[in-house]
Motif scaffolding. Structure first.
Motif, PDB file in Angstrom:
ATOM      1  N   VAL A 178       0.869  -1.175   0.000  1.00 40.85           N
ATOM      2  CA  VAL A 178       0.000   0.000   0.000  1.00 40.85           C
ATOM      3  C   VAL A 178       0.906   1.224   0.000  1.00 40.85           C
ATOM      4  O   VAL A 178       1.718   1.397   0.914  1.00 40.85           O
ATOM      5  CB  VAL A 178      -0.923   0.013   1.235  1.00 40.85           C
ATOM      6  CG1 VAL A 178      -1.761   1.273   1.274  1.00 40.85           C
ATOM      7  CG2 VAL A 178      -1.797  -1.229   1.266  1.00 40.85           C
ATOM      8  N   MET A 179       0.780   2.050  -1.023  1.00 40.54           N
ATOM      9  CA  MET A 179       1.658   3.211  -1.164  1.00 40.54           C
ATOM     10  C   MET A 179       1.355   4.269  -0.100  1.00 40.54           C
ATOM     11  O   MET A 179       0.218   4.436   0.313  1.00 40.54           O
ATOM     12  CB  MET A 179       1.518   3.848  -2.546  1.00 40.54           C
ATOM     13  CG  MET A 179       1.894   2.934  -3.685  1.00 40.54           C
ATOM     14  SD  MET A 179       3.531   2.244  -3.499  1.00 40.54           S
ATOM     15  CE  MET A 179       3.286   0.624  -4.197  1.00 40.54           C
TER      16      MET A 179
ATOM     17  N   ALA B  92       2.416   9.440  -2.645  1.00 40.15           N
ATOM     18  CA  ALA B  92       3.514   8.771  -3.344  1.00 40.15           C
ATOM     19  C   ALA B  92       2.992   7.984  -4.537  1.00 40.15           C
ATOM     20  O   ALA B  92       1.937   7.361  -4.467  1.00 40.15           O
ATOM     21  CB  ALA B  92       4.248   7.831  -2.401  1.00 40.15           C
ATOM     22  N   LEU B  93       3.753   8.025  -5.634  1.00 40.26           N
ATOM     23  CA  LEU B  93       3.458   7.145  -6.758  1.00 40.26           C
ATOM     24  C   LEU B  93       3.940   5.738  -6.448  1.00 40.26           C
ATOM     25  O   LEU B  93       3.369   4.757  -6.890  1.00 40.26           O
ATOM     26  CB  LEU B  93       4.144   7.646  -8.023  1.00 40.26           C
ATOM     27  CG  LEU B  93       3.606   8.935  -8.622  1.00 40.26           C
ATOM     28  CD1 LEU B  93       4.430   9.333  -9.840  1.00 40.26           C
ATOM     29  CD2 LEU B  93       2.149   8.778  -9.011  1.00 40.26           C
ATOM     30  N   ALA B  94       5.042   5.660  -5.685  1.00 40.72           N
ATOM     31  CA  ALA B  94       5.610   4.391  -5.250  1.00 40.72           C
ATOM     32  C   ALA B  94       6.354   4.641  -3.947  1.00 40.72           C
ATOM     33  O   ALA B  94       6.861   5.737  -3.712  1.00 40.72           O
ATOM     34  CB  ALA B  94       6.554   3.825  -6.296  1.00 40.72           C
ATOM     35  N   SER B  95       6.388   3.629  -3.092  1.00 38.51           N
ATOM     36  CA  SER B  95       7.118   3.744  -1.834  1.00 38.51           C
ATOM     37  C   SER B  95       7.534   2.359  -1.373  1.00 38.51           C
ATOM     38  O   SER B  95       7.031   1.349  -1.854  1.00 38.51           O
ATOM     39  CB  SER B  95       6.259   4.430  -0.758  1.00 38.51           C
ATOM     40  OG  SER B  95       5.103   3.658  -0.465  1.00 38.51           O
ATOM     41  N   GLY B  96       8.468   2.329  -0.437  1.00 35.47           N
ATOM     42  CA  GLY B  96       8.938   1.050   0.082  1.00 35.47           C
ATOM     43  C   GLY B  96      10.080   1.237   1.049  1.00 35.47           C
ATOM     44  O   GLY B  96      10.199   2.287   1.679  1.00 35.47           O
TER      45      GLY B  96
ATOM     46  N   MET C 291      10.326   7.028  -1.012  1.00 34.61           N
ATOM     47  CA  MET C 291       9.099   7.310  -1.748  1.00 34.61           C
ATOM     48  C   MET C 291       9.423   8.115  -2.999  1.00 34.61           C
ATOM     49  O   MET C 291      10.377   8.885  -3.020  1.00 34.61           O
ATOM     50  CB  MET C 291       8.059   8.018  -0.893  1.00 34.61           C
ATOM     51  CG  MET C 291       8.365   9.437  -0.506  1.00 34.61           C
ATOM     52  SD  MET C 291       7.015  10.212   0.414  1.00 34.61           S
ATOM     53  CE  MET C 291       5.927  10.691  -0.915  1.00 34.61           C
ATOM     54  N   LEU C 292       8.657   7.868  -4.022  1.00 32.10           N
ATOM     55  CA  LEU C 292       8.771   8.568  -5.288  1.00 32.10           C
ATOM     56  C   LEU C 292       7.496   9.386  -5.440  1.00 32.10           C
ATOM     57  O   LEU C 292       6.394   8.825  -5.451  1.00 32.10           O
ATOM     58  CB  LEU C 292       8.899   7.553  -6.430  1.00 32.10           C
ATOM     59  CG  LEU C 292       9.179   8.089  -7.813  1.00 32.10           C
ATOM     60  CD1 LEU C 292      10.542   8.779  -7.855  1.00 32.10           C
ATOM     61  CD2 LEU C 292       9.122   6.968  -8.826  1.00 32.10           C
ATOM     62  N   ASP C 293       7.635  10.736  -5.526  1.00 31.81           N
ATOM     63  CA  ASP C 293       6.440  11.566  -5.590  1.00 31.81           C
ATOM     64  C   ASP C 293       5.982  11.773  -7.037  1.00 31.81           C
ATOM     65  O   ASP C 293       6.617  11.299  -7.987  1.00 31.81           O
ATOM     66  CB  ASP C 293       6.637  12.891  -4.846  1.00 31.81           C
ATOM     67  CG  ASP C 293       7.545  13.885  -5.552  1.00 31.81           C
ATOM     68  OD1 ASP C 293       7.911  13.684  -6.723  1.00 31.81           O
ATOM     69  OD2 ASP C 293       7.881  14.895  -4.907  1.00 31.81           O
ATOM     70  N   GLU C 294       4.882  12.487  -7.195  1.00 27.78           N
ATOM     71  CA  GLU C 294       4.279  12.683  -8.516  1.00 27.78           C
ATOM     72  C   GLU C 294       5.160  13.472  -9.473  1.00 27.78           C
ATOM     73  O   GLU C 294       4.931  13.472 -10.678  1.00 27.78           O
ATOM     74  CB  GLU C 294       2.929  13.376  -8.371  1.00 27.78           C
ATOM     75  CG  GLU C 294       3.026  14.761  -7.765  1.00 27.78           C
ATOM     76  CD  GLU C 294       1.672  15.356  -7.441  1.00 27.78           C
ATOM     77  OE1 GLU C 294       1.466  16.522  -7.795  1.00 27.78           O
ATOM     78  OE2 GLU C 294       0.837  14.666  -6.845  1.00 27.78           O
ATOM     79  N   PHE C 295       6.186  14.157  -8.947  1.00 29.73           N
ATOM     80  CA  PHE C 295       7.107  14.918  -9.786  1.00 29.73           C
ATOM     81  C   PHE C 295       8.380  14.137 -10.112  1.00 29.73           C
ATOM     82  O   PHE C 295       9.315  14.670 -10.699  1.00 29.73           O
ATOM     83  CB  PHE C 295       7.465  16.243  -9.112  1.00 29.73           C
ATOM     84  CG  PHE C 295       6.261  17.106  -8.846  1.00 29.73           C
ATOM     85  CD1 PHE C 295       5.597  17.732  -9.886  1.00 29.73           C
ATOM     86  CD2 PHE C 295       5.779  17.251  -7.568  1.00 29.73           C
ATOM     87  CE1 PHE C 295       4.481  18.515  -9.652  1.00 29.73           C
ATOM     88  CE2 PHE C 295       4.659  18.031  -7.313  1.00 29.73           C
ATOM     89  CZ  PHE C 295       4.005  18.660  -8.361  1.00 29.73           C
TER      90      PHE C 295
END
Length: 70
Positions: free
Chosen positions: A9-10, A14-18, A31-35
């Motif tokens: 679950v992100m 975040a577009l992706a996280s871990g 985390m990778l944000d929308e930008f």
């Protein structure tokens, strides 16, 4: 060795996280944000991973995201 995992679950926003574990055993959230900005959280204050670890992290993260078709 560097290991990278993707959250089931992100995180909000975040577009992706871990999580990532660097070669010295230090664990951090990422985390990778929308930008397209990549951020690390939860590592000890002032922690700087080795440059080789950062390169390995980015390569493994890219491969993981591409394999999941995010």
């Amino acid at each position: 060795e560097v290991s990278v995992e993707l959250d089931a679950v992100m995180r909000p926003g975040a577009l992706a996280s871990g999580t990532v574990v660097f070669s010295d055993g230090t664990r951090s959230g990422w985390m990778l944000d929308e930008f397209g900005r990549l951020g690390l959280t939860g590592a000890p204050k002032g922690y700087q991973p080795a440059q080789t670890d950062l390169v390995a992290f980015q390569q493994k993260l890219r491969a993981l995201i591409e394999s999941r078709s995010l």
